[in-house]
Structures are given as C-alpha cells and as structure tokens.
Design a protein around this motif. Structure first.
Motif, mmCIF file in Angstrom:
data_model
loop_
_atom_site.group_PDB
_atom_site.id
_atom_site.type_symbol
_atom_site.label_atom_id
_atom_site.label_comp_id
_atom_site.label_asym_id
_atom_site.label_seq_id
_atom_site.Cartn_x
_atom_site.Cartn_y
_atom_site.Cartn_z
ATOM 1 N N PRO A 45 31.818 63.791 -63.679
ATOM 2 C CA PRO A 45 30.963 64.183 -62.412
ATOM 3 C C PRO A 45 30.135 65.176 -62.804
ATOM 4 N N GLY A 46 28.858 65.138 -61.994
ATOM 5 C CA GLY A 46 27.757 66.082 -62.406
ATOM 6 C C GLY A 46 26.626 65.638 -61.750
ATOM 7 N N ILE A 47 25.375 66.332 -61.964
ATOM 8 C CA ILE A 47 24.149 65.391 -61.760
ATOM 9 C C ILE A 47 23.782 64.377 -62.750
ATOM 10 N N TRP A 48 23.367 63.372 -62.099
ATOM 11 C CA TRP A 48 23.204 62.234 -63.191
ATOM 12 C C TRP A 48 21.510 61.724 -62.761
ATOM 13 N N ALA A 49 20.820 61.487 -63.984
ATOM 14 C CA ALA A 49 19.452 61.117 -63.792
ATOM 15 C C ALA A 49 19.462 59.571 -64.298
ATOM 16 N N HIS A 50 18.973 58.878 -63.296
ATOM 17 C CA HIS A 50 18.888 57.524 -63.397
ATOM 18 C C HIS A 50 17.373 56.871 -63.709
ATOM 19 N N THR A 51 17.068 55.886 -64.564
ATOM 20 C CA THR A 51 15.863 55.413 -64.790
ATOM 21 C C THR A 51 16.026 53.707 -64.708
ATOM 22 N N THR A 52 15.650 53.130 -63.878
ATOM 23 C CA THR A 52 15.697 51.824 -63.845
ATOM 24 C C THR A 52 14.264 51.116 -63.863
ATOM 25 N N THR A 53 14.279 50.183 -64.421
ATOM 26 C CA THR A 53 13.302 48.867 -64.756
ATOM 27 C C THR A 53 13.617 47.563 -63.705
ATOM 28 N N THR A 54 12.768 47.445 -63.101
ATOM 29 C CA THR A 54 12.972 46.133 -62.481
ATOM 30 C C THR A 54 11.936 45.096 -62.458
ATOM 31 N N THR A 55 12.118 43.776 -62.761
ATOM 32 C CA THR A 55 11.172 42.840 -62.668
ATOM 33 C C THR A 55 11.557 41.528 -61.725
ATOM 34 N N ILE A 56 10.567 40.926 -61.234
ATOM 35 C CA ILE A 56 10.804 39.735 -60.369
ATOM 36 C C ILE A 56 9.999 38.669 -60.719
ATOM 37 N N GLU A 57 10.541 37.505 -60.884
ATOM 38 C CA GLU A 57 9.993 36.316 -61.460
ATOM 39 C C GLU A 57 10.300 35.348 -60.405
ATOM 40 N N GLY A 58 9.358 34.530 -60.204
ATOM 41 C CA GLY A 58 9.384 33.242 -59.511
ATOM 42 C C GLY A 58 8.067 33.133 -58.826
ATOM 43 N N PRO A 59 7.880 32.482 -57.460
ATOM 44 C CA PRO A 59 6.614 32.122 -57.054
ATOM 45 C C PRO A 59 5.701 33.389 -56.929
ATOM 46 N N MET A 60 6.212 34.270 -56.874
ATOM 47 C CA MET A 60 5.571 35.624 -56.508
ATOM 48 C C MET A 60 6.310 36.684 -57.656
ATOM 49 N N SER A 61 5.571 36.641 -58.840
ATOM 50 C CA SER A 61 6.008 37.741 -59.852
ATOM 51 C C SER A 61 5.418 38.943 -59.661
ATOM 52 N N LEU A 62 6.095 39.937 -59.994
ATOM 53 C CA LEU A 62 5.473 41.248 -60.214
ATOM 54 C C LEU A 62 5.786 41.837 -61.678
ATOM 55 N N GLN A 63 4.663 42.872 -61.930
ATOM 56 C CA GLN A 63 4.981 43.647 -62.968
ATOM 57 C C GLN A 63 6.268 44.376 -63.151
ATOM 58 N N PRO A 64 6.772 44.584 -64.109
ATOM 59 C CA PRO A 64 7.850 45.696 -64.144
ATOM 60 C C PRO A 64 7.549 46.990 -63.652
ATOM 61 N N GLN A 65 8.601 47.361 -62.628
ATOM 62 C CA GLN A 65 8.424 48.491 -61.882
ATOM 63 C C GLN A 65 9.675 49.497 -62.336
ATOM 64 N N THR A 66 9.330 50.866 -62.738
ATOM 65 C CA THR A 66 10.206 51.828 -63.298
ATOM 66 C C THR A 66 10.250 52.767 -62.354
ATOM 67 N N SER A 67 11.582 53.211 -61.917
ATOM 68 C CA SER A 67 11.925 54.164 -61.099
ATOM 69 C C SER A 67 12.959 55.073 -61.399
ATOM 70 N N THR A 68 12.821 56.449 -61.149
ATOM 71 C CA THR A 68 13.720 57.328 -61.570
ATOM 72 C C THR A 68 14.316 58.171 -60.369
#
Length: 147
Positions: free
Chosen positions: A30-53
């Motif tokens: 248990p505690g404070i957790w810092a998350h980093t997520t990188t999301t990519t979307i591929e298909g008819p409408m692809s997006l550049q990787p997006q990183t969030s924290t």
C-alpha cells in the motif's frame, strides 16, 4: 474514464469476485503509486503513442476489495481473472453503445513496483481498431494519514 477503469483492473488486486478464479494476494505494498502509461491505437485511424502519468493512493483495504473497488461498466463482462502473488492475467468483453471491445492484459507485481500491458480490439464503425497500453508503476511513499 473507461480506459482508466481498465488500467486499474490490470494494476490492482482482482482477488474477490463472484465467479471461480485463481486468486492469491498480489505482491503489492500500500502507498502512493506513480503510474506511467503509453497508449497506441492502430487501425483505420491510427494515433501517435500517447504517454500519461498519474499518482494515487492504494490502501490495503482497496487491495483487499479487489475488483469490487472498480466501477466497471455494466456493459462489461469479466471473462477471465487469474491473480497469483507475482502476476495477474485478465480478459474483459464490453459492449458500449453497440461497439464491442475485447480487452486482455498481464501485470507483473514486484512489491514496490509493477509493469504490464493490455490490448483491446474494438469493432468500430470505421473498422477494427487495436489499442495497446504498456505501463509501469512504482510506490513512491506512504499515503497521507487521512486516507
């Protein structure tokens, strides 16, 4: 919001649900957790990787609640959950406003850090779109005393 719920589904204990699963208490502190997520979307409408924290407090009570701590949309059905001390695997199917999604994910628990990935195949009106999320998280301290 839904993407966040799915991320939490990966990250935190899925130990208490109402159908047969293999479940152990995950190796998380248990505690404070810092998350980093990188999301990519591929298909008819692809997006550049997006990183969030983000950061959030994870209490032992939340870990003990498992999937019951989440607000999983009613349109979603958890197909598989397997939580072991050091790993978790899951599969979730959702039908949100007629768009079907199939999510699969895997997480590795290491006590004070974790990592994993999730993918989703969505049958959209534009065609099949594939979302991939990779994440890392680490415990960075204790939760404030009021939580």
């Amino acid at each position: 919001m839904f993407q966040r719920a799915c991320m939490l589904l990966i990250c935190f204990s899925l130990t208490t649900i109402s159908f047969p699963v293999l479940a152990e208490t995950p190796n998380l502190q248990p505690g404070i957790w810092a998350h980093t997520t990188t999301t990519t979307i591929e298909g008819p409408m692809s997006l550049q990787p997006q990183t969030s924290t983000n950061q959030e407090c994870l209490t032992q009570a939340q870990i003990d609640k498992g999937v019951n701590m989440l607000e999983i949309p009613q349109q979603c059905i958890v197909q598989q959950v397997k939580v072991l001390r050091d790993t978790a695997d899951f599969a979730v199917d959702c039908d949100i406003q007629g768009i079907k999604n199939h999510f699969i994910g895997h997480t590795n628990f290491h006590g004070d850090h974790m990592d994993g990935q999730m993918s989703s195949e969505m049958n959209s009106p534009m065609g099949v779109m594939v979302m991939k999320m990779n994440f890392t998280a680490k415990r960075i301290g204790a939760c404030p005393a009021s939580e």
